[in-house]
Design a protein around this motif. Structure first.
Motif, PDB file in Angstrom:
ATOM      1  N   LYS A 154       0.815  -1.213   0.000  1.00 44.32           N
ATOM      2  CA  LYS A 154       0.000   0.000   0.000  1.00 44.32           C
ATOM      3  C   LYS A 154       0.853   1.268   0.000  1.00 44.32           C
ATOM      4  CE  LYS A 154      -4.260  -1.805   1.852  1.00 44.32           C
ATOM      5  NZ  LYS A 154      -5.438  -1.424   2.622  1.00 44.32           N
ATOM      6  N   LEU A 155       2.168   1.091   0.039  1.00 43.19           N
ATOM      7  CA  LEU A 155       3.075   2.235   0.006  1.00 43.19           C
ATOM      8  C   LEU A 155       3.394   2.623  -1.427  1.00 43.19           C
ATOM      9  CD1 LEU A 155       5.590   1.035   2.745  1.00 43.19           C
ATOM     10  CD2 LEU A 155       3.659   2.622   3.016  1.00 43.19           C
ATOM     11  N   LYS A 156       3.898   3.834  -1.610  1.00 49.20           N
ATOM     12  CA  LYS A 156       4.361   4.252  -2.932  1.00 49.20           C
ATOM     13  C   LYS A 156       5.594   3.445  -3.306  1.00 49.20           C
ATOM     14  CE  LYS A 156       5.955   8.215  -5.555  1.00 49.20           C
ATOM     15  NZ  LYS A 156       6.343   9.629  -5.496  1.00 49.20           N
ATOM     16  N   SER A 157       6.523   3.279  -2.340  1.00 54.04           N
ATOM     17  CA  SER A 157       7.722   2.490  -2.610  1.00 54.04           C
ATOM     18  C   SER A 157       8.367   2.061  -1.309  1.00 54.04           C
ATOM     19  CB  SER A 157       8.724   3.280  -3.456  1.00 54.04           C
ATOM     20  OG  SER A 157       9.258   4.351  -2.705  1.00 54.04           O
ATOM     21  N   ARG A 159      12.468   0.309  -0.312  1.00 58.40           N
ATOM     22  CA  ARG A 159      13.724  -0.192  -0.848  1.00 58.40           C
ATOM     23  C   ARG A 159      14.774  -0.193   0.241  1.00 58.40           C
ATOM     24  NH1 ARG A 159      17.315   4.112  -2.435  1.00 58.40           N
ATOM     25  NH2 ARG A 159      16.330   6.115  -2.056  1.00 58.40           N
ATOM     26  N   VAL A 160      15.817  -0.960   0.031  1.00 57.62           N
ATOM     27  CA  VAL A 160      16.952  -0.979   0.944  1.00 57.62           C
ATOM     28  C   VAL A 160      18.084  -0.196   0.291  1.00 57.62           C
ATOM     29  CG1 VAL A 160      18.676  -2.421   2.077  1.00 57.62           C
ATOM     30  CG2 VAL A 160      16.299  -3.191   1.943  1.00 57.62           C
ATOM     31  N   ASP A 161      18.645   0.715   1.061  1.00 61.21           N
ATOM     32  CA  ASP A 161      19.759   1.527   0.578  1.00 61.21           C
ATOM     33  C   ASP A 161      20.805   1.588   1.688  1.00 61.21           C
ATOM     34  OD1 ASP A 161      21.353   3.313  -0.846  1.00 61.21           O
ATOM     35  OD2 ASP A 161      20.137   5.059  -0.296  1.00 61.21           O
ATOM     36  N   ARG A 162      21.953   0.947   1.453  1.00 62.44           N
ATOM     37  CA  ARG A 162      23.070   0.943   2.411  1.00 62.44           C
ATOM     38  C   ARG A 162      22.645   0.510   3.805  1.00 62.44           C
ATOM     39  NH1 ARG A 162      24.356   6.584   0.362  1.00 62.44           N
ATOM     40  NH2 ARG A 162      25.075   6.125  -1.707  1.00 62.44           N
ATOM     41  N   GLY A 163      21.901  -0.570   3.888  1.00 59.14           N
ATOM     42  CA  GLY A 163      21.506  -1.122   5.177  1.00 59.14           C
ATOM     43  C   GLY A 163      20.335  -0.444   5.852  1.00 59.14           C
ATOM     44  N   THR A 164      19.667   0.440   5.124  1.00 60.93           N
ATOM     45  CA  THR A 164      18.492   1.122   5.663  1.00 60.93           C
ATOM     46  C   THR A 164      17.293   0.850   4.771  1.00 60.93           C
ATOM     47  OG1 THR A 164      19.848   2.874   6.622  1.00 60.93           O
ATOM     48  CG2 THR A 164      17.520   3.353   6.316  1.00 60.93           C
ATOM     49  N   LEU A 165      16.212   0.392   5.372  1.00 62.35           N
ATOM     50  CA  LEU A 165      14.956   0.195   4.648  1.00 62.35           C
ATOM     51  C   LEU A 165      14.228   1.523   4.615  1.00 62.35           C
ATOM     52  CD1 LEU A 165      12.806  -1.591   3.296  1.00 62.35           C
ATOM     53  CD2 LEU A 165      11.943  -2.098   5.592  1.00 62.35           C
ATOM     54  N   LYS A 166      13.927   1.999   3.418  1.00 64.65           N
ATOM     55  CA  LYS A 166      13.265   3.288   3.245  1.00 64.65           C
ATOM     56  C   LYS A 166      11.852   3.061   2.700  1.00 64.65           C
ATOM     57  CE  LYS A 166      17.580   5.718   2.652  1.00 64.65           C
ATOM     58  NZ  LYS A 166      18.370   6.645   1.860  1.00 64.65           N
ATOM     59  N   LEU A 167      10.890   3.614   3.410  1.00 68.52           N
ATOM     60  CA  LEU A 167       9.473   3.496   3.035  1.00 68.52           C
ATOM     61  C   LEU A 167       8.963   4.875   2.620  1.00 68.52           C
ATOM     62  CD1 LEU A 167       8.323   1.501   6.181  1.00 68.52           C
ATOM     63  CD2 LEU A 167       9.136   0.572   4.026  1.00 68.52           C
ATOM     64  N   SER A 168       8.188   4.920   1.550  1.00 66.79           N
ATOM     65  CA  SER A 168       7.655   6.174   1.067  1.00 66.79           C
ATOM     66  C   SER A 168       6.170   6.034   0.794  1.00 66.79           C
ATOM     67  CB  SER A 168       8.381   6.583  -0.218  1.00 66.79           C
ATOM     68  OG  SER A 168       7.783   7.735  -0.774  1.00 66.79           O
ATOM     69  N   GLN A 169       5.434   7.053   1.215  1.00 63.61           N
ATOM     70  CA  GLN A 169       3.990   7.037   1.003  1.00 63.61           C
ATOM     71  C   GLN A 169       3.583   8.261   0.209  1.00 63.61           C
ATOM     72  OE1 GLN A 169       1.605   7.530   4.525  1.00 63.61           O
ATOM     73  NE2 GLN A 169       0.158   6.048   3.761  1.00 63.61           N
TER      74      GLN A 169
END
Length: 169
Positions: A154-157, A159-169
């Protein structure tokens, strides 16, 4: 409506360590909404973002708010739905007497029964999703909360970037 399909609940860290590109390249977009040409357009709302750093084992753990209550959970892309145990479900206001354990599911610990529920809201660091499908499993079958694809999709995106999970709505 969810039938008697078998849903797999795998440990998210195992999946992420074996297929890191799954998270790194995933981008789930909402369907395009159209408006009439004469309708005034509102300015776009600012994007809501959340970030979770991987722990020493590569897991993405965080404190989520489910139905307004804090719940420790782990992101699990191998879980079709959010998965809670009975104790957590009771703590967030889901009455045990309402639960109907009629779905057969396979977990990392074997087969068990689950009850389908719809969570009013799941939130992480301001990223808020409403009406999230979830399974409640017996306490003996699940010790912690897994935040699966019914939240993530249900999120826009994400992804994992350099050991961090990034969630975007």
């Amino acid at each position: 409506m969810i039938g008697r399909n078998i849903f797999l609940f795998a440990v998210g860290a195992v999946l992420m360590s074996q297929v890191p590109s799954l998270l790194g390249l995933t981008d789930i977009s909402e369907p395009v909404k159209t408006t009439q040409a004469t309708a005034p357009s509102a300015p776009p709302s600012p994007a809501r973002l959340a970030a979770i750093s991987a722990d020493d084992r590569g897991h993405f753990n965080a404190v989520f708010r489910i139905n307004g209550r804090p719940v420790d959970g782990m992101i699990d892309t191998g879980a079709s739905l959010v998965a809670l145990n009975e104790s957590t479900a009771r703590r967030i206001g889901i009455a045990g007497s309402r639960l109907q354990f009629k779905h057969q599911v396979s977990t990392a610990n074997g087969k068990t029964e689950a009850a389908h529920v719809v969570l009013d809201e799941v939130e992480l660091q301001g990223v808020r999703v409403r009406q999230v499908d979830a399974f409640v499993l017996r306490d003996t079958a699940l010790s912690s909360t897994l935040v699966g694809m019914s939240f993530l999709k249900k999120l826009k995106s994400f992804r994992v970037d350099r050991g961090t999970l990034k969630l975007s709505q």
